[in-house]
Design an enzyme around this catalytic site. Structure first.
Site, short mmCIF file in Angstrom:
data_model
loop_
_atom_site.label_atom_id
_atom_site.label_comp_id
_atom_site.label_asym_id
_atom_site.label_seq_id
_atom_site.Cartn_x
_atom_site.Cartn_y
_atom_site.Cartn_z
N LYS B 10 -8.21 2.48 -17.42
CA LYS B 10 -9.61 2.72 -17.80
C LYS B 10 -10.55 2.44 -16.62
O LYS B 10 -10.19 1.71 -15.68
CB LYS B 10 -10.01 1.83 -18.98
CG LYS B 10 -10.18 0.34 -18.63
CD LYS B 10 -11.60 -0.06 -18.48
CE LYS B 10 -11.93 -1.20 -17.57
NZ LYS B 10 -11.10 -2.25 -17.19
N SER B 136 4.12 1.71 -13.02
CA SER B 136 2.69 1.97 -13.24
C SER B 136 2.07 2.67 -12.04
O SER B 136 2.42 2.40 -10.89
CB SER B 136 1.95 0.67 -13.53
OG SER B 136 0.60 0.95 -13.85
N GLY B 141 -4.51 -5.88 -11.41
CA GLY B 141 -5.61 -6.82 -11.23
C GLY B 141 -6.79 -6.29 -10.45
O GLY B 141 -7.47 -7.03 -9.75
N GLY B 143 -9.12 -4.15 -12.00
CA GLY B 143 -10.15 -3.71 -12.93
C GLY B 143 -9.91 -2.34 -13.53
O GLY B 143 -10.79 -1.79 -14.19
N LEU B 144 -8.73 -1.77 -13.32
CA LEU B 144 -8.44 -0.45 -13.90
C LEU B 144 -7.64 -0.57 -15.20
O LEU B 144 -7.07 0.41 -15.68
CB LEU B 144 -7.71 0.44 -12.90
CG LEU B 144 -8.46 0.74 -11.60
CD1 LEU B 144 -7.64 1.67 -10.72
CD2 LEU B 144 -9.83 1.36 -11.88
N GLY B 145 -7.59 -1.75 -15.75
CA GLY B 145 -6.94 -1.93 -17.06
C GLY B 145 -5.43 -1.86 -17.00
O GLY B 145 -4.79 -1.42 -17.96
N SER B 147 -3.20 -4.29 -17.07
CA SER B 147 -2.53 -5.16 -18.04
C SER B 147 -2.64 -4.58 -19.45
O SER B 147 -1.68 -4.60 -20.21
CB SER B 147 -3.09 -6.58 -17.98
OG SER B 147 -4.38 -6.63 -18.55
N GLU B 193 -2.84 -8.72 -24.77
CA GLU B 193 -3.96 -8.96 -23.86
C GLU B 193 -4.47 -10.39 -23.97
O GLU B 193 -4.89 -11.00 -22.97
CB GLU B 193 -5.10 -7.98 -24.17
CG GLU B 193 -4.92 -6.60 -23.52
CD GLU B 193 -5.38 -6.61 -22.07
OE1 GLU B 193 -4.55 -6.94 -21.20
OE2 GLU B 193 -6.55 -6.29 -21.81
N ASP B 204 -10.45 -2.61 -22.94
CA ASP B 204 -9.39 -2.01 -22.12
C ASP B 204 -8.27 -1.45 -22.99
O ASP B 204 -7.84 -0.30 -22.82
CB ASP B 204 -8.80 -3.05 -21.15
CG ASP B 204 -9.76 -3.39 -20.03
OD1 ASP B 204 -10.96 -3.06 -20.16
OD2 ASP B 204 -9.32 -3.97 -19.03
#
Lengths: 387, 387
Positions: B10, B136, B141, B143-145, B147, B193, B204
């Site tokens: 995201k 992936s 880590g 900020g693109l979601g 996790s 999460e 997210d």
């Protein structure tokens, strides 16, 4: 008979652009000056010329007094006490005199200043032969109020020997005017600014005349004195700006995004008000100098973000911001943006070594740096030998 | 028995930080995915292990099923239909299992992901031996979601063979879930999460599950589908951020400047709302694609200025902005700021040559670039051989 006047430049500490849309802005004088000295010819000089020497640009113009008399048939009497606007008729005469000067193309920018000079000189002093020498610490056309400080220093020097002001001609060193006389200088300077800029806001000449700090909103000016002796690094990016286009760009953005931009202007208004509050606080009763400086730095950073939101930043401005940020110094553009000048607060406790490093790094990018004290006095005058 | 799930990452298109203070924010899925494939061991495999293979980090963990059974004495039955939180007791068991893995210090960040894995796996599938492979396209880590997309893909793959969902096992290629099943995946992913982040907002995982675009304000989410097929250049500055400290910094600034910051947050709210309006407009009835893209670019530039005003930008972010500005492209940080990722809109009519140049220049600064489509579908599943 010789007189010299000096008038300070100005910076916008907060609120540029937003002020056009009703927000408060804060302007301040800086201790960088334009100097105008006038030497009135005596009969023994056997000289019947009006000479204008622009030292910084190494340009000299002169007119036989007879020619000037011919150009202004109406201005039989000097009008020092009653500032008035240049008539269409006189504007034509001035344009014709300036055209004949054959100003080189690279220095076309000087034409409007020369026009303002001719108008102020003949209106206040009539047709006396004299040599007027101008020097300035302010870069031209970069938003630091160079044209206003020229008009102010010129008007002050021209008024010094008229009946409209009463000054102690024997005073040594720089001398201030009384409030009534400052008002008169300001009115004349504004007439000069009109010739140079068309529709000036009047802020630049007002700051240059009275000095200190002025907050303004919707045409209402509030004079205030700062209790803080601030130093700013002023970086001239040397990128010429089109102020009208920048102002129009912000207005267009407001039409496209009326809600968001209204909030942005309101945020700027709050920042300007906070800034005047911090500047007025007494030290050490309220906040320490360092605490005040930190507040001002944060307000500058916030204002800069809002100016970026308005779309008036520029790649060179960003370069200055990035460079000063490396040294943890806060910066904002001042004035129209799109190039022009950037302010960086130099905190009292900042070491000279750091200042030298920042300046060296900025100058290596091709920028020009000035260190300026903020909020000092306005126009002053000095008689006798020029300093 | 083999299943593969993929779940998108995201980005925050508008409103990060301001959303904490009541403004609208807009998030979107990007077509960069985390893939989780599960191969359940058959008796003939003669394998009694639960294996987790993290391909990108080249790490493999495995646990004898007996050991896992010992660790979760309460989880006698799988609980696929009723997502529940990890109890303190179970959290302790998981911590102990993870501790024994001796994860190298450089990869400590993986520990919380492994913990979430153990909780989701044992809760949904109980104690079946299997090999779970994770790959992936999303940087960790930043900020693109990443996790959340891991938790979503994992939950989807784990739920695929349970009674809680009914899927056409013979379908070839990627298959979507029904709404009820998506809701279940989302709840489980949120539990994962929580193990990774403590107090996640839930945005997210929700974007990763349902895809498309979601606007959110004060905990209320609104799903919407864009009528515009946007492409973004996502630049990972690789500078790690402390999200909590950045959020706290904005709150502190708000306490120091309540009026100005309230206007800033309101401006962001207007920008988010305008953005959703533009995204929903029909083409070509209302605006051309180019006109829409120009609007979005302007909104991004404005939002970025307001984020700078909040104090969450960073030198690397400014470098990306300056670089993309040279090509007249608009950028904004996405997520927490202070490093992390920057979005740059790639207009439909932009030539591939320019994109290549921008990417090359950004990568020469040490950044990592991705080109991502915006607002595509959410989690999907595929049976049979992994793709």
């Amino acid at each position: 008979m010789e007189v010299q006047a000096r008038a300070p430049g100005k910076i916008i500490l907060a609120g540029e652009h937003a002020v056009v849309h009703g927000s408060t802005a804060v302007a301040s004088s800086i201790d960088l000056y334009t100097y105008v000295s006038i030497h009135f010819s005596t009969p023994s000089d056997n000289d019947d010329l009006l000479k204008l020497v622009l030292k910084d640009t190494a340009v000299e113009f002169s007119w036989p007094i007879g020619k000037i008399k011919q150009a202004f048939p109406e201005s039989a009497a000097p009008l020092s006490a009653t500032p008035n606007s240049c008539s269409v008729e006189n504007a034509k005469s001035i344009a014709s005199l300036v055209e004949q000067l054959d100003i080189p193309e690279a220095k076309f920018g000087l034409a409007s200043g020369v026009s303002a000079f001719l108008w102020l000189y003949t209106s206040i002093q009539g047709f006396k032969p004299a040599t007027v020498v101008v020097t300035s610490e302010l870069p031209l056309g970069s938003g630091l109020g160079s044209s206003a400080s020229f008009c102010v220093a010129l008007a002050a020097a021209l008024l010094a020997f008229t009946d409209s002001v009463s000054l102690d001609l024997k005073h040594k060193g720089w001398l201030s005017f009384g409030v009534k006389e400052l008002d008169l200088v300001n009115k004349w300077a504004f007439e000069g600014e009109k010739i140079i800029h068309g529709k000036p806001s009047g802020i630049d000449n007002t700051v240059s005349v009275y000095g200190n700090i002025i907050s303004f909103r919707s045409g209402t000016l509030t004079h205030m004195k700062s209790n803080l002796s601030l130093k700013m690094l002023v970086t001239n990016t040397k990128v010429g700006r089109n102020t009208k286009a920048l102002v129009a760009g912000v207005s267009e953005r407001m039409l496209r995004h009326p809600d968001a931009m209204a909030f942005v202007f309101s945020a700027v208004d709050s920042i300007s008000k906070e800034l005047t509050t911090v500047l007025k606080l007494h030290t050490p009763d309220d906040l320490s100098v360092t605490e005040k400086e930190e507040k001002i730095e944060e307000l500058m950073e916030m204002n800069q973000g809002l100016l970026q939101c308005m779309g008036v930043s520029h790649a060179t401005i960003e370069t200055v911001l990035r460079t000063t940020l490396k040294y943890k110094l806060a910066s904002k553009l001042t004035g129209a943006g799109g190039g022009g000048c950037v302010l960086t607060l130099l905190p009292t406790l900042l070491s000279g070594t750091v200042v030298d490093k920042v300046v060296a790094e900025l100058e290596s990018c091709g920028f020009q740096c000035f260190i300026a004290g903020i909020g000092g006095g306005g126009v002053e005058i000095s008689f006798g030998a020029s300093s």
